[in-house]
Motif scaffolding. Structure first.
Motif, short mmCIF file in Angstrom:
data_model
loop_
_atom_site.label_atom_id
_atom_site.label_comp_id
_atom_site.label_asym_id
_atom_site.label_seq_id
_atom_site.Cartn_x
_atom_site.Cartn_y
_atom_site.Cartn_z
N ALA A 1 -4.60 -6.02 -0.86
CA ALA A 1 -3.24 -6.62 -1.93
C ALA A 1 -2.47 -8.01 -0.91
O ALA A 1 -1.76 -8.37 -1.66
CB ALA A 1 -2.49 -5.19 0.01
N GLN B 1 1.45 -0.49 -0.31
CA GLN B 1 0.19 -0.01 0.62
C GLN B 1 0.62 1.33 -0.15
O GLN B 1 0.09 1.86 -0.59
CB GLN B 1 -0.95 -0.06 1.26
CG GLN B 1 -2.12 -1.06 0.89
CD GLN B 1 -3.31 -1.08 2.02
OE1 GLN B 1 -3.00 -1.73 3.06
NE2 GLN B 1 -3.53 -0.54 2.56
N LEU C 1 -6.16 0.81 -3.34
CA LEU C 1 -5.12 -0.62 -2.98
C LEU C 1 -5.59 -0.63 -2.07
O LEU C 1 -4.52 0.06 -1.04
CB LEU C 1 -3.79 -0.34 -3.32
CG LEU C 1 -3.43 -1.36 -3.36
CD1 LEU C 1 -3.51 -2.96 -3.57
CD2 LEU C 1 -1.70 -1.78 -3.85
N ASN C 2 -6.51 -2.24 -0.50
CA ASN C 2 -6.55 -2.09 0.46
C ASN C 2 -6.19 -2.69 1.34
O ASN C 2 -5.47 -3.92 0.33
CB ASN C 2 -8.23 -2.01 0.30
CG ASN C 2 -8.70 -2.75 0.06
OD1 ASN C 2 -8.61 -4.14 -0.38
ND2 ASN C 2 -10.48 -2.57 -0.02
N ALA C 3 -6.41 -3.75 2.30
CA ALA C 3 -5.47 -4.46 2.92
C ALA C 3 -6.01 -5.51 1.78
O ALA C 3 -5.23 -6.86 1.95
CB ALA C 3 -5.80 -3.97 4.15
#
Length: 101
Positions: free
Chosen positions: A89, A77, A84-86
């Motif tokens: 990812a 990130q 683009l979040n956890a």
């Protein structure tokens, strides 16, 4: 839970390999790493997020080894890709691990 297609990933990797690129993570150039990301569309990484990720990989000269380290240290990130979040990812890390572990 979305499962990425091994066929799609295989096609993306075959495209990279067809250009003479060895399969080892250590030898993936930023361009090769960006091309590999095309296989992520089936994992939920698509549209502007995918394009921005690929662009940042090339712009910031993120080769395969650096990308691998970023995934393992949960710092993907930090590339500054909007949206683009956890969760995304993690999907990217799982797909990368499937292909290169």
């Amino acid at each position: 839970r979305t499962v990425c297609s091994k066929v799609a990933r295989g096609e993306a990797l075959a495209e990279v390999a067809a250009e003479g690129m060895p399969g080892a993570v250590q030898q993936l150039s930023p361009s090769d790493t960006s091309k590999w990301c095309a296989s992520l569309a089936l994992c939920g990484v698509r549209g502007p997020v995918l394009r921005d990720l690929q662009d940042q990989i090339v712009r910031q000269h993120i080769d395969g080894l650096t990308f691998d380290r970023m995934l393992k240290s949960n710092t993907l990130q930090d590339l500054g890709v909007d949206e683009l979040n956890a969760r995304l990812a993690l999907a990217i890390r799982r797909s990368w691990t499937t292909d290169f572990a």
